[in-house]
Design an enzyme around this catalytic site. Sequence first.
Site, PDB file in Angstrom:
ATOM      1  N   TYR A 118       6.616  -2.541   4.799  1.00 28.17           N
ATOM      2  CA  TYR A 118       5.451  -3.431   4.848  1.00 28.17           C
ATOM      3  C   TYR A 118       4.394  -2.895   3.884  1.00 28.17           C
ATOM      4  CZ  TYR A 118       1.114  -5.529   6.482  1.00 28.17           C
ATOM      5  OH  TYR A 118      -0.082  -6.198   6.542  1.00 28.17           O
ATOM      6  N   GLU A 206      -0.180  -9.629   1.125  1.00 29.40           N
ATOM      7  CA  GLU A 206       0.644  -9.057   2.183  1.00 29.40           C
ATOM      8  C   GLU A 206       2.102  -9.262   1.811  1.00 29.40           C
ATOM      9  OE1 GLU A 206       0.859 -10.786   6.229  1.00 29.40           O
ATOM     10  OE2 GLU A 206       0.270  -8.784   6.929  1.00 29.40           O
TER      11      GLU A 206
END
Length: 396
Positions: A118, A206
């Site tokens: 991530y 993101e």
Amino acid sequence: MNLHEYQGKEILNSFGVQIQRGIVATTPDEAVEAAKKLTEETGTGWHVIKAQVHAGGRGKGGGVKLAKNIKEVADISEEIIGMNLVTPQTSAEGKKVHQVLVAEDVYYPGDNEPEEYYMSVLLNRSNGRNMIMYSTEGGMDIETVAEETPHLIFTEEIDPATGLLPFQARRVAFNLGLSGQAFKQMTKFVQALYTAYEKSDSSLFEINPILKTSDDKIIAVDAKVTLDDNALFRHKDYAALRDVREENPVEVEAKEVGLNYVDLDGNVGCMVNGAGLAMATMDLIKQAGGEPANFLDVGGTADAERVEAAFNLILKDPNVKAILVNIFGGIVRCDRVAQGIVDAYKNMKNIDVPIIVRLQGTNADIAKELIDNSGLDVQSAVEFQEAADKVQKVLS
Ligand code: GDP
Ligand code: MN
């Protein structure tokens, strides 16, 4: 302004960030064409078909599917295009899918298992610095990771005077447990990603997941990109990427007429001048037992035309049971606003909810008289509390 995954990936790639390659398609035929072209370019045999909507968690809602041959590309695209995709991030009605991204399958087998990470880049508002937030726990909800295993989330803060330094990019790769070729690739990835964030004037990136492929390539599999609206004037090409189908239609309309409108769930429509007063008005409505149906700042020039446009917007919401107008007349005189309200009311003819008007400031007394003598279903109020009580009364 939010972008679709495919648009975000294009921007990333234009700054040298390695991405899962794909082609966007609006029909199953286009999807098949796209898949054939991708196979020529990348050698991929399998493809993933990814719904393009402004919401995350698409995989969980059935909006991301693997196609192992051309027939599956056609069938899955047929199924996804036009569907109402419901994910943990959409409302219960879901979001209509107008297009899919046909992408190369990057989870192919090889020497190592593919690994997901991530990463996000965002502004830390408490100290005014950009930061990179990253985790070994890719492909999962970052909120869940933050709750259950917060020690697996790392941050790297960037000094605006120096920008991202090479040792910081290496630290990211190190903390993700990488070595060898993957370490080098990740260092490059992080540097390109940060450059892209700065140069594109974004407010959020993101990338979840970033993938380490079985042959140690590092690529962005997903991309959520939010551009800073205030900087769009210097990115005309990005401004053109806006997809208004993804936005609240009433909010889009409000923007077109220059009104600052945010749709909410309550039953009391509000028309207020000034954002601060609008917030205070919403608080007051709540205290009086109601729920605001919207935030609406009509700004400094509350003439008949603007007031009418504002009424029109508020009345598009079927939940509205009363409207509270709360205007402070400083530069704009109260009697002008009152006249605007009366004129708009007479013009519109379809206002079937009671209106409570509080006008304070220059010529407030004349304004009150205008409202009281109009013969319309409009009540005036002088004090803030009085206005709220009148709203409460018409609701009960
Ligand atoms: P999101 O669910 O909206 O976050 O969409 P993502 O783009 O993150 O995709 C969801 C999931 O689909 C990923 O976490 C992967 O597990 C899977 N996925 C994405 N691309 C591929 C691919 O190329 N091959 C395979 N097998 N799975 C993929
Ligand atoms: Mn994702």
